[in-house]
Design a protein around this motif. Structure first.
Motif, PDB file in Angstrom:
ATOM      1  N   MET A 187       1.063  -1.239  -0.029  1.00 23.89           N
ATOM      2  CA  MET A 187      -0.074   0.095  -0.081  1.00 23.89           C
ATOM      3  C   MET A 187       1.001   1.274   0.004  1.00 23.89           C
ATOM      4  O   MET A 187       1.732   1.255   0.673  1.00 23.89           O
ATOM      5  N   SER A 188       0.497   2.003  -0.894  1.00 24.38           N
ATOM      6  CA  SER A 188       1.392   3.293  -0.972  1.00 24.38           C
ATOM      7  C   SER A 188       0.589   4.460   0.332  1.00 24.38           C
ATOM      8  O   SER A 188      -0.004   4.318   0.704  1.00 24.38           O
ATOM      9  N   THR A 189       1.731   5.505   0.348  1.00 21.66           N
ATOM     10  CA  THR A 189       1.525   6.379   1.637  1.00 21.66           C
ATOM     11  C   THR A 189       0.361   7.411   1.103  1.00 21.66           C
ATOM     12  O   THR A 189      -0.095   7.424   0.058  1.00 21.66           O
ATOM     13  N   ILE A 190      -0.149   7.852   2.231  1.00 24.08           N
ATOM     14  CA  ILE A 190      -1.396   8.778   2.020  1.00 24.08           C
ATOM     15  C   ILE A 190      -0.910  10.381   1.591  1.00 24.08           C
ATOM     16  O   ILE A 190      -0.028  10.767   2.269  1.00 24.08           O
ATOM     17  N   THR A 191      -1.471  10.538   0.581  1.00 22.81           N
ATOM     18  CA  THR A 191      -1.069  12.039   0.034  1.00 22.81           C
ATOM     19  C   THR A 191      -1.905  13.306   0.872  1.00 22.81           C
ATOM     20  O   THR A 191      -3.095  13.133   1.215  1.00 22.81           O
ATOM     21  N   PRO A 192      -1.068  14.067   1.407  1.00 17.09           N
ATOM     22  CA  PRO A 192      -1.503  15.237   2.425  1.00 17.09           C
ATOM     23  C   PRO A 192      -2.520  16.137   1.386  1.00 17.09           C
ATOM     24  O   PRO A 192      -2.280  16.272   0.090  1.00 17.09           O
ATOM     25  N   PRO A 193      -3.400  16.668   2.104  1.00 12.66           N
ATOM     26  CA  PRO A 193      -4.121  17.609   1.288  1.00 12.66           C
ATOM     27  C   PRO A 193      -3.663  19.025   1.237  1.00 12.66           C
ATOM     28  O   PRO A 193      -2.437  19.208   1.767  1.00 12.66           O
ATOM     29  N   PRO A 194      -4.019  19.934   0.269  1.00 12.17           N
ATOM     30  CA  PRO A 194      -3.471  21.341  -0.108  1.00 12.17           C
ATOM     31  C   PRO A 194      -3.277  22.063   1.388  1.00 12.17           C
ATOM     32  O   PRO A 194      -2.649  23.199   1.502  1.00 12.17           O
ATOM     33  N   HIS A 231       6.779  13.672   7.913  1.00 11.71           N
ATOM     34  CA  HIS A 231       7.046  15.100   7.262  1.00 11.71           C
ATOM     35  C   HIS A 231       7.817  14.540   5.764  1.00 11.71           C
ATOM     36  O   HIS A 231       7.611  15.492   4.823  1.00 11.71           O
ATOM     37  N   ALA A 232       8.222  13.591   5.624  1.00 10.10           N
ATOM     38  CA  ALA A 232       9.011  13.322   4.556  1.00 10.10           C
ATOM     39  C   ALA A 232       7.795  13.308   3.304  1.00 10.10           C
ATOM     40  O   ALA A 232       8.077  13.490   2.119  1.00 10.10           O
ATOM     41  N   ASN A 233       6.840  12.692   3.749  1.00 14.08           N
ATOM     42  CA  ASN A 233       5.632  12.801   2.652  1.00 14.08           C
ATOM     43  C   ASN A 233       4.918  13.848   2.523  1.00 14.08           C
ATOM     44  O   ASN A 233       3.812  13.752   1.754  1.00 14.08           O
ATOM     45  N   GLY A 234       5.067  15.052   3.149  1.00 11.84           N
ATOM     46  CA  GLY A 234       4.754  16.307   2.742  1.00 11.84           C
ATOM     47  C   GLY A 234       3.637  16.811   3.784  1.00 11.84           C
ATOM     48  O   GLY A 234       3.078  17.869   3.578  1.00 11.84           O
ATOM     49  N   TRP A 235       3.395  15.961   4.973  1.00 14.73           N
ATOM     50  CA  TRP A 235       2.369  16.244   5.744  1.00 14.73           C
ATOM     51  C   TRP A 235       3.193  17.486   6.656  1.00 14.73           C
ATOM     52  O   TRP A 235       4.187  17.495   7.056  1.00 14.73           O
ATOM     53  N   ARG A 236       2.337  18.437   6.898  1.00 12.80           N
ATOM     54  CA  ARG A 236       2.968  19.830   7.894  1.00 12.80           C
ATOM     55  C   ARG A 236       2.222  19.882   8.907  1.00 12.80           C
ATOM     56  O   ARG A 236       1.219  20.164   9.205  1.00 12.80           O
ATOM     57  N   PHE A 237       3.127  19.859  10.035  1.00 11.85           N
ATOM     58  CA  PHE A 237       2.697  20.062  11.368  1.00 11.85           C
ATOM     59  C   PHE A 237       4.151  20.258  12.415  1.00 11.85           C
ATOM     60  O   PHE A 237       5.386  19.894  11.570  1.00 11.85           O
ATOM     61  N   TYR A 238       4.193  20.689  13.211  1.00  8.25           N
ATOM     62  CA  TYR A 238       5.175  20.996  14.222  1.00  8.25           C
ATOM     63  C   TYR A 238       5.632  19.998  15.232  1.00  8.25           C
ATOM     64  O   TYR A 238       4.744  19.505  15.736  1.00  8.25           O
ATOM     65  N   VAL A 239       7.059  19.939  15.251  1.00  7.74           N
ATOM     66  CA  VAL A 239       7.258  19.151  16.301  1.00  7.74           C
ATOM     67  C   VAL A 239       7.327  20.181  17.800  1.00  7.74           C
ATOM     68  O   VAL A 239       7.976  21.274  17.631  1.00  7.74           O
TER      69      VAL A 239
END
Lengths: 391, 391, 391, 391
Positions: free
Chosen positions: C1-8, C346-354
């Motif tokens: 299964m591939s990774t989930i694409t993040p929304p814009p 993060h590598a897959n483009g999900w944006r959130f802060y540590v």
């Protein structure tokens, strides 16, 4: 004929002079308790500061409170900071004011103040109500830095002296426009002496001044000035402003001891206790006797007058500024010298400042320790060089 | 049995003590020229400041340059200002650092600095490389105020002493991260004495420190501290920062005279000229003899040790902090007293500070003038009150 | 299964989101007069600022006055400056307050303020009267920087929300100790929504708050915040402090237009004039309808609640902070993620802060434009990576 | 005959004008991603800021770096702060410079800078090497606040324009004396247009300027200025100084979008991608086409010239300043009007500023949206009132 040898006391500045013997004695004494070397509370909780607080009331009125600081820059900047709330951070002053020309930008850098510098009507360093009024406009505009106070110096940088009436007129303008009045008294003793020995309060407290920088160092302290608060609305802030401005001494008793020595009556005997009449003086029932600092200031002023008389005889080889003739003056004169004369005097070890390089104006300043012979010697040297220059 | 009378010297602070006789002599002497009371150039152009500049090189190495200032607050704030460019205005320090707890907010108010205060590993007031490292992150983020320097105190506020090696380790971390190293030496003489009389340079210049606040007042000056610049990249700014910080004395010779007296060899005779070996000392060919200030500091430390020994015998009526046992310590001890004991001692005129109201920890500080009898008297009073309290 | 694409739309911060359509419409409209593109007076003398002043009274009471500024840093620093006279330049705040951690040292560098940062009782970012009280001591000591105000954030940095009663209790402590109360409302709309749509005034004006930083940017403005003065003793200084703090906009009408759009009733029609009931709302005769900003904030909060529900189902693969369970919360959640999971997201483009590198705590923040599908997508991605990580 | 009705566009200031249609379009567009409303990184990590950085290099050279800020006060103060190290906190400027007269004291209050204000040789608001040189003395004296930079405005406050050669001469003096050169370009587009459409770099980068305040708001932005760093030694500090000065926008993309719209070629089609020739323009192989802001500025200047021509015909009923005749001028003229005429025009709704109350000098300023009919109407009104006044 050979050149005239300068005396060990020069004419550069009254802060080149040493410490008054009475001040040095007071320091030695403050280091002793009645019997042994005793501890005293730091930061002003000491007996000398307590005595200072009485003396200040004697000289400036019963509401006056003194805060010793280390130097004149600080006395001025903290005073201005106290007068100017955050939203009125500007100060009206003469364009040759010490706070503008000689504090290295401390009012701006340390306190964020802006100076509205004004050209004076005459070349005497003195503000007038009319000139102050010209800087009071757009009082509700945020685009203009709003003045919170007017600051004058007595004596001025040019050695002239404001009368009590002149100061009162300026205070009235300040107060009528919601501003406070600051007096830079780096040479306040010289001003008092020049005004015929008037008590300090006559041209400060009674003339509407709100806060004073009281100068001790130039009149013979080792290094002691005081902020004198006359407007009690400024009192709560002062101790904190002094601390954040890095001017609170741990061993404050030694600053206070110097200031006390300057403010005690000139003829006080060491062994004598003159505190008995404190209440009477503060209440105004008996006049405040002339303090030591004014006695010495009168001497310095007299030496400058002597020098001025001698210099006048050298006209037209030497030129005098117009103001020098009619004004009340203190311990400095500002004649114009030919450049070669200045150079040669400097080369021979005479100490005095060039005030304005372009015009050749110089400053000769007398101190508490200037001697009559020093003046005579200087006049001789001046005459010798001026005549040599004419040839 | 009646209560024990306190001696005229208390244990509140070393800044309650007076002026060393050698310092007072130096001041009197500085007020005289060889023959007469002579003028000296203001603002540091005088002979005493010239001598100070040699003495500082003897003690801190040939690149060291001293700038006298009035008090410790100023020595610290100006030093930090010199270390921190406008875009790195933060300072890493211990959470009980003097600059954080006792300067009334001067670093922030006057200099715009932010303090990153850190909890120390042990309760000894000492930073460690690990702790400093924990404050170094997000070095390129504008959202975090970037530290421009690390500041430590030696001795610390808790009377402990950093070794040269400990300081070197901290300097290394600072420098590796583009920061400078500041040492607050309000009690640097006590630190030197506690380190067995090590020369100042061993734990400053040679330990990578860039700038030092050198304390004179607490070890017997009347009021004189100095900023000692060891990193010459800081030199151009210092004179200007001192002026805008309102810490330039006009009669600077008297501050310099005090510092000279502290830094001359302890056994210097007044008449003796020991400038002959200046070059040899500065070059490191002969060791720098122990200065007067360290001699007196050793005495103060010894008095504190004596007090500590006596206090230990009062355990368990009295409790000692862990750190007090093993650490190198200087001139203060911090035992825990029952509240009633503290109250009664204060009521009877004993002077010392409560350090932490909740725990009952107090501070007894010894000075250059503390006498053995003072300690004995205090121990007696402590024992009396503790025993009374136990009943 | 591939990774989930993040929304814009990511979960990094609500200031990554764009501008509300209603705000953009208001800007376009503010650029037109009734018929042609017309000039309006600069610096606040315009019609949009006049409308804003009415709207602020509707929401905060008749004494409230708004001063638009550019960003939250400025709203906070100027508010604190207004609250703190020169001799009380300290601010009591939580140790994780935005003004301490994220303003780059602006309060210190620009305004000379010192922050007394306090550890909160629970790990929820909220001050309590007891904690504030612990910082109130030595009120007459110049050695301690005196606090002039207490500053809290609602919502807090940790996404929790103060109730009106909690704020009132803090204001009471502040006022009882001569301090003022500041509320950093960078996310005040989210707080209002989390409190069930309470009117702003219930937890500001009516809870004893003296001055508010009203946040517009994070809830959909292009860039507009306002200082809202509730204590009219602060009014005279504000215009000047805003100017010297470099926060006066020449074309202020466009900032005001944004804030007006946020504060008009959510269901306002463009063509409709709802000014008829201004007086009644201000006088409290009719309730103030929910403004647009609170409508959108409620949506963002709901999205965060949805995310929280989903995340809870991932326990124990994921850990939640205790506070997250019981507290009133707004538009952000702070779970603990395994480091590899964070890295991979993060590598897959999900944006959130540590949020805390050591513990692995992260922050997921929802915005006015977060969609239900975005949450579902994120939960899927989290589940996928957590399960993969477990293997 | 009745009075002439003023048009909806006045002559008070170019910041009374609205937003350029192209700028408004850019804002709407920046709020959309290619397909949907998408998030963009805050604080400058966005695509519009990336485009801005290319455009700035096209116009100011490959080393130029832009930092968007909110207003002109901030662009100026931060630029000056960057130029002035802590020990050289003074700025040389003309006595009618905006930073001195109209920033409400922000340079002093916020940044601790001191302004050395100079009288210009002619009454044209322009510094000359000779005048600047007169303020450079006592470079090693701590008593004088040392200048760290020279600041000029182009256009000046009096609507005059420096040529590239005049600026180069000033930069040379600044650099020869260890100072940097700042150009306040609040109306830099009007200056470029007045100089015949010269590229910005010709009178900034190539004329030795180190840092520029680039003005967008007055030429049709909603509210966007930029600090343009040309001297890369200033780069490391800038991001931090911008943050502590409270001028970092979270949604910076919208400020960047405005600036991009102003700087793209005037004839750019929305759909067109003109990034293909970026490298060639930056390398100087092809000239940088005229940007939109200069096109509009040329229009505003032309309107002012038209007005000037009309006003000249009203002489001697109206008086013109000497400078207005020969100088290169931009979008404002400064005639002298009889007080009654001014009063009556104001009473009738005409908007323009009185520049000097005593002399009756007024300022008529044209904007990007001033129309030919507006000028004709104003001239009619002037003529009408002047003639009425003569009777």
């Amino acid at each position: 004929m050979s050149t005239i040898t300068p005396p060990p006391r020069g004419f550069a500045s009254d802060n080149y002079a040493g410490v008054l013997p009475e001040v040095m004695d007071a320091l030695v004494e403050a280091n002793r308790g009645p019997l042994v070397l005793a501890h005293e509370a730091a930061y002003g909780g000491d007996s000398m500061t307590a005595r200072l607080s009485v003396l200040i009331k004697r000289h400036f009125g019963e509401k006056a409170v003194a805060f010793p600081v280390f130097n004149g820059t600080a006395a001025n900047v903290i005073s201005l900071l106290a007068c100017c709330p955050r939203h009125s951070p500007a100060v009206i002053c003469a364009e040759n004011a010490h706070i503008h020309c000689d504090e290295g930008g401390a009012p701006e850098a340390t306190a964020g103040l802006k100076l509205h510098t004004l050209k004076t009507e005459r070349d005497d360093g003195k503000l007038t109500p009319k000139v102050v009024q010209s800087a009071i406009f757009d009082r509700d505009s945020v685009h203009r830095s709003q003045p919170g106070c007017v600051s004058i110096s007595n004596t001025t940088e040019l050695g002239t002296v404001y009368t009590a009436a002149e100061i009162k007129a300026l205070s009235d303008v300040a107060h009528a426009n919601g501003m406070l009045m600051h007096l830079d008294g780096a040479r306040i003793s010289n001003a008092a002496a020049a005004l015929g020995g008037q008590p300090f309060r006559s041209f400060t407290t009674d003339a509407g001044v709100d806060i004073v920088s009281f100068g001790g160092t130039k009149i013979g302290a080792m290094g002691a000035e005081a902020i004198i608060v006359l407007n009690d609305s400024l009192l709560p802030a002062l101790p904190f402003l002094r601390k954040t401005s890095m001017q609170l001494a741990s061993k404050q008793r030694f600053a206070s001891a110097q200031l006390c020595a300057l403010l005690e009556p000139e003829n006080k005997k060491n062994e004598e206790d003159n505190s008995s009449d404190d209440d009477a003086v503060i209440a105004g029932r008996i006049p405040c006797p002339t303090p030591l600092c004014v006695k010495y200031a009168a001497h310095a002023n007299a030496m400058a007058a002597l020098l001025n008389d001698g210099v006048k005889k050298l006209v037209p080889m030497i030129r005098l500024p117009e103001e020098q003739v009619g004004d009340i003056r203190a311990n400095a004169i500002f004649p114009f010298l030919p450049h070669q004369v200045t150079s040669r005097l400097h080369a021979n070890g005479w100490r005095f400042y060039v005030w304005a390089h372009i015009t050749g104006q110089v400053r000769f300043m007398c101190s508490w320790d200037t001697e009559k012979e020093d003046i005579e010697q200087l006049l001789k040297a001046l005459k010798y060089e001026l005549e040599k220059n004419k040839l």
